[in-house]
Scaffold this motif. Structure first.
Motif, short mmCIF file in Angstrom:
data_model
loop_
_atom_site.label_atom_id
_atom_site.label_comp_id
_atom_site.label_asym_id
_atom_site.label_seq_id
_atom_site.Cartn_x
_atom_site.Cartn_y
_atom_site.Cartn_z
N SER A 293 32.92 46.78 29.76
CA SER A 293 34.17 47.13 30.43
C SER A 293 35.39 46.99 29.54
O SER A 293 35.34 46.45 28.44
N THR B 187 37.49 49.92 36.48
CA THR B 187 36.62 51.04 36.14
C THR B 187 37.41 52.26 35.62
O THR B 187 36.91 53.01 34.79
N LEU C 67 29.97 51.45 34.51
CA LEU C 67 30.39 52.27 35.64
C LEU C 67 29.27 52.46 36.66
O LEU C 67 29.48 52.35 37.87
N HIS D 189 28.67 49.61 38.91
CA HIS D 189 29.69 49.41 39.93
C HIS D 189 29.79 50.61 40.88
O HIS D 189 30.79 50.77 41.58
N SER E 91 35.42 48.40 40.64
CA SER E 91 35.10 46.99 40.48
C SER E 91 35.84 46.19 41.54
O SER E 91 37.00 46.49 41.86
N ASP F 232 40.65 54.85 40.12
CA ASP F 232 39.53 54.32 39.35
C ASP F 232 38.30 55.22 39.50
O ASP F 232 37.59 55.53 38.55
N SER G 192 36.48 57.64 36.65
CA SER G 192 35.07 57.32 36.42
C SER G 192 34.19 58.56 36.56
O SER G 192 33.31 58.82 35.74
#
Length: 358
Positions: free
Chosen positions: A73, A83, A116, A119, A128, A139, A143
């Protein structure tokens, strides 16, 4: 050129001298005007990455390599493990030409994918639970964009299922106005989050995932309705408001991303953004500087001609002047986010990612 209506997606150093930069910039503009202003950025891109720019890029990438956490991360302070920031760092590595497991940064990209996917919730949301977020759908959108760009380059069996659920979540949470907001709910909407989802969906469509045409049509109507008479864009349709640089740059990219390449909305948007062209020797303090320029450079890439020839050298030199001694850039969110966005901007002429290809 890939339109939303097509049946198949495509898989497919520093600011040294103000005077020298100004002369070079004027020469480029003169040449373009002599040529009618229609130079294709894809055929002139290599000229844009100067030796100083390449050095800055390599220093920035080296910073991100050493900054990656053990779990893959990125993010610092309250944004640790975010993320969206992690996905942007992954995109910066992809823009260098590395792919999952291959190239100088292949391992870093794989670790971003690992994080990723780890999560990705059963609902499809990729976020996250630790630390701060500017909004879960931000996020999630970044992603999905990153994972969709990786999809055709990776043989991972777990990628398709989790990415498919993530795409379905975006489609299912579009609100009645045609947009999206911070939470994965069909409630209100704002232009910034909406653009993030539109780009994620475009990347997914390019990778072969089904995205209903109606979803895109409704989102583009939302974007168009958000444009103010001055050519910029308001934040929310429900409350109105003045135009701002960052959101306007983002909105213009959404239109381009959806296959709208010309028309009054495009021209008015480009005219509005032109007021924010970085100037040598001037430090502008627009809110959300990196976020805004992340989108603005994409808009100028799509526009081509004089728009690109003026904008990229200007933002390039501004970014070179802002780079810190350790190779990073800084902004209020965190240096990892700022560095990732700066690197995406500087490497755009590489033209390696489908989402940025004209």
């Amino acid at each position: 050129m890939i339109l939303w209506s097509t049946p198949e997606g495509s898989k497919k150093m520093r600011f040294c001298c103000v005077v020298a930069w100004s002369i070079g910039w004027l020469l480029r503009v003169c040449v373009l005007e002599a040529l009618g202003g229609e130079a294709n950025p894809e055929t002139t891109a290599a000229q844009m990455i100067s030796p100083a720019t390449e050095q800055a890029i390599q220093r920035g990438l080296a910073f991100l390599v050493q900054a990656q956490a053990e779990d893959g991360s990125y993010g610092t302070g309250p944004y640790r493990g975010n993320t969206g920031v992690t996905a942007l760092a992954g995109l910066a590595f992809l823009c260098s030409g590395s792919t999952p497991g291959r190239g100088p940064y292949g391992r870093q990209i794989e670790r971003v994918i690992d994080y990723l996917l780890a999560h990705a919730q059963e609902s499809g949301l990729i976020v996250s639970q630790r630390g701060m977020s500017h909004g879960p759908m931000y996020d999630h959108g970044f992603s999905v964009l990153f994972l969709a760009e990786c999809y055709g380059m990776s043989a991972r069996r777990d990628l398709r299922e989790k990415l498919s659920r993530a795409v379905q979540l975006i489609v299912a949470t579009q609100n009645s106005e045609g947009g999206w907001r911070y939470q994965p709910l069909r409630a209100d909407a704002d232009i910034s989050v909406t653009v993030c989802q539109v780009m994620a969906l475009r990347a997914a469509r390019n990778a072969g995932f089904f995205v209903p045409k109606e979803t895109i049509d409704r989102s583009i109507q939302y974007v168009k309705k958000s444009q103010n008479p001055d050519g910029g864009f308001m934040y929310m349709l429900s409350v109105g408001g003045q135009s701002e640089f960052a959101r306007s740059a983002a909105a213009l990219v959404a239109l381009y991303t959806a296959g709208i390449y010309e028309g009054p909305e495009i021209q008015k948007g480009l005219d509005y953004l032109a007021k924010f062209l970085p100037q040598p020797g001037q430090t502008r303090r627009e809110q959300y500087y990196f976020y805004g320029h992340y989108y603005a450079v994409q808009a100028m890439w799509w526009a081509g001609g004089q728009h690109w020839a003026r904008w990229f050298p200007a933002i390039r030199e501004d970014l070179l002047a802002r780079q810190r001694a350790d190779g990073s850039w800084s902004d209020p969110i965190c240096p990892h986010c700022a560095t990732a966005m700066a690197l995406i901007i500087l490497q755009l002429p590489n033209n390696v990612l489908p989402i940025f290809q004209r």
